[in-house]
Motif scaffolding. Structure first.
Motif, PDB file in Angstrom:
ATOM      1  N   LYS A   1       0.836  -1.201   0.000  1.00  0.00           N
ATOM      2  CA  LYS A   1       0.000   0.000   0.000  1.00  0.00           C
ATOM      3  C   LYS A   1       0.874   1.257   0.000  1.00  0.00           C
ATOM      4  O   LYS A   1       1.716   1.440   0.878  1.00  0.00           O
TER       5      LYS A   1
ATOM      6  N   CYS B   1      -0.993   5.351   2.750  1.00  0.00           N
ATOM      7  CA  CYS B   1      -1.580   4.887   3.998  1.00  0.00           C
ATOM      8  C   CYS B   1      -2.315   6.034   4.678  1.00  0.00           C
ATOM      9  O   CYS B   1      -1.999   7.208   4.454  1.00  0.00           O
ATOM     10  N   SER B   2      -3.277   5.699   5.505  1.00  0.00           N
ATOM     11  CA  SER B   2      -3.977   6.730   6.271  1.00  0.00           C
ATOM     12  C   SER B   2      -3.026   7.363   7.289  1.00  0.00           C
ATOM     13  O   SER B   2      -1.927   6.856   7.534  1.00  0.00           O
TER      14      SER B   2
ATOM     15  N   GLU C   1      -2.305   4.889  10.004  1.00  0.00           N
ATOM     16  CA  GLU C   1      -1.469   3.800   9.494  1.00  0.00           C
ATOM     17  C   GLU C   1      -0.011   4.224   9.365  1.00  0.00           C
ATOM     18  O   GLU C   1       0.899   3.498   9.774  1.00  0.00           O
TER      19      GLU C   1
ATOM     20  N   CYS D   1      -7.749  -0.065  -0.147  1.00  0.00           N
ATOM     21  CA  CYS D   1      -8.572   0.768   0.729  1.00  0.00           C
ATOM     22  C   CYS D   1      -8.496   2.282   0.509  1.00  0.00           C
ATOM     23  O   CYS D   1      -8.999   2.785  -0.480  1.00  0.00           O
ATOM     24  N   VAL D   2      -7.835   3.015   1.412  1.00  0.00           N
ATOM     25  CA  VAL D   2      -7.862   4.482   1.401  1.00  0.00           C
ATOM     26  C   VAL D   2      -7.249   5.065   0.128  1.00  0.00           C
ATOM     27  O   VAL D   2      -7.464   6.238  -0.188  1.00  0.00           O
ATOM     28  N   GLU D   3      -6.547   4.240  -0.629  1.00  0.00           N
ATOM     29  CA  GLU D   3      -6.007   4.693  -1.912  1.00  0.00           C
ATOM     30  C   GLU D   3      -7.112   5.052  -2.894  1.00  0.00           C
ATOM     31  O   GLU D   3      -6.848   5.675  -3.925  1.00  0.00           O
TER      32      GLU D   3
ATOM     33  N   ASN E   1      -9.003   7.315  -2.593  1.00  0.00           N
ATOM     34  CA  ASN E   1      -9.096   8.775  -2.590  1.00  0.00           C
ATOM     35  C   ASN E   1      -8.048   9.455  -3.471  1.00  0.00           C
ATOM     36  O   ASN E   1      -7.949  10.688  -3.464  1.00  0.00           O
TER      37      ASN E   1
ATOM     38  N   ALA F   1     -10.088  -3.981   0.678  1.00  0.00           N
ATOM     39  CA  ALA F   1     -10.252  -2.846   1.595  1.00  0.00           C
ATOM     40  C   ALA F   1     -10.884  -3.272   2.911  1.00  0.00           C
ATOM     41  O   ALA F   1     -11.361  -4.397   3.074  1.00  0.00           O
TER      42      ALA F   1
ATOM     43  N   PRO G   1     -13.338  -0.784   4.532  1.00  0.00           N
ATOM     44  CA  PRO G   1     -13.900   0.571   4.462  1.00  0.00           C
ATOM     45  C   PRO G   1     -14.564   1.015   5.760  1.00  0.00           C
ATOM     46  O   PRO G   1     -14.997   0.182   6.569  1.00  0.00           O
TER      47      PRO G   1
ATOM     48  N   PHE H   1     -17.481   5.056  -0.069  1.00  0.00           N
ATOM     49  CA  PHE H   1     -16.434   4.256  -0.702  1.00  0.00           C
ATOM     50  C   PHE H   1     -16.973   3.570  -1.955  1.00  0.00           C
ATOM     51  O   PHE H   1     -16.316   3.534  -3.003  1.00  0.00           O
TER      52      PHE H   1
END
Length: 275
Positions: free
Chosen positions: A116, A119-120, A123, A149-151, A153, A173, A175, A180
């Motif tokens: 990933k 990352c958030s 994370e 997941c957050v990717e 965005n 993900a 979510p 999403f």
């Protein structure tokens, strides 16, 4: 059949790698029985996902994670099944693990790993080291890409995979909000490729896992089931416009030649303050 059959899993994720590994193998056998060539699993499944099942990496039984991964690889060879499996991937201490998707071939070989990249905040400050590269791989003439997941965005990641020739983006993900799904459907339609979403059972109240077609509509949905099997077929008549017309046209439009060769020199064009 001119396409490829894939399976999308929606299992419950636990903090026990042994339990998670057993679940993976059960669903692999179910996917193989359904004649799938590839099965996709959610983010962080094998090890457990940080922030949810895992609060400290010291709590993870890393030898068990490795052993379960090796058993999964052996079963992939036995079933002749490709596997895309979410897990934390440990690095050399004191570096934090990657948040990864393992790509296991139908020969039981670990042929690649997606780490990933975006990352958030939690994370990147507490749990994971970021990756750096996109990953694509081919199965039976179809090209797959990987994202976590957050990717979702970061639109340029989806465009990058379109340029790399991806036909199905495997989006695994965990979510936290229902928008999403809206984003995933939009990216599928904008980039004219399939988006397969594998999510844990714990997030089914937000949205189900499923396969989104290049039209932005669903080809398959999981409600209270743990596995969906669906076909990708680039020759399907209803996909002629998005795959054969829209996607090539957008690629040409981005290059810009169709616009540059039609620019005009006109005072009524240059002056934008007159009627």
């Amino acid at each position: 059949m001119t396409g490829i059959r894939i399976a999308i899993a929606q299992p419950e994720v636990t903090a026990d790698a042994r339990t998670n590994g057993s679940t993976v193998r059960k669903l692999m056998r179910k996917a193989a029985a359904g004649k799938a060539r590839l099965v996709q699993f959610p983010e962080g499944l094998l090890s457990g996902y940080a922030k949810e099942q895992i609060q400290d990496w010291a709590d993870v039984d890393w030898p068990a994670v490795r052993d379960e991964l090796e058993q999964i690889m052996a079963l992939a060879a036995e079933l002749r099944l490709w596997v895309v499996l979410g897990s934390a991937h440990p690095l050399t201490p004191p570096n934090r693990p990657h948040n990864s998707l393992y790509v296991i071939s139908d020969q039981g070989e670990l042929v690649d790993r997606y780490d990933k990249r975006f990352c958030s905040q939690t994370e990147i400050t507490r749990f994971y080291s970021p990756g750096t590269e996109p990953v694509v791989f081919d199965v039976d003439g179809y090209r797959f890409g990987l994202m976590i997941c957050v990717e979702i965005n970061f639109p340029h990641l989806f465009s990058e995979y379109e340029r790399l020739g991806v036909e199905c983006l495997l989006l695994s993900a965990y979510p936290i909000d229902s928008v999403f799904e809206v984003k995933a459907r939009a990216y599928a339609a904008i980039n004219s490729y399939w988006v397969a979403m594998s999510l844990p059972a714990q997030t089914n109240h937000l949205m189900p896992s499923g396969l989104i077609a290049p039209t932005g509509t669903y080809d398959a949905l999981l409600s209270d089931t743990d596995l969906a099997i669906a076909d990708l077929d680039r020759d399907a008549p209803d996909l002629h416009v998005p795959l054969n017309l829209a996607r090539p046209w957008r690629a040409a439009a981005l290059k810009g030649d169709i616009y540059r060769t039609r620019r005009v020199t006109d005072p009524r064009s240059a002056n934008r303050t007159t009627t």
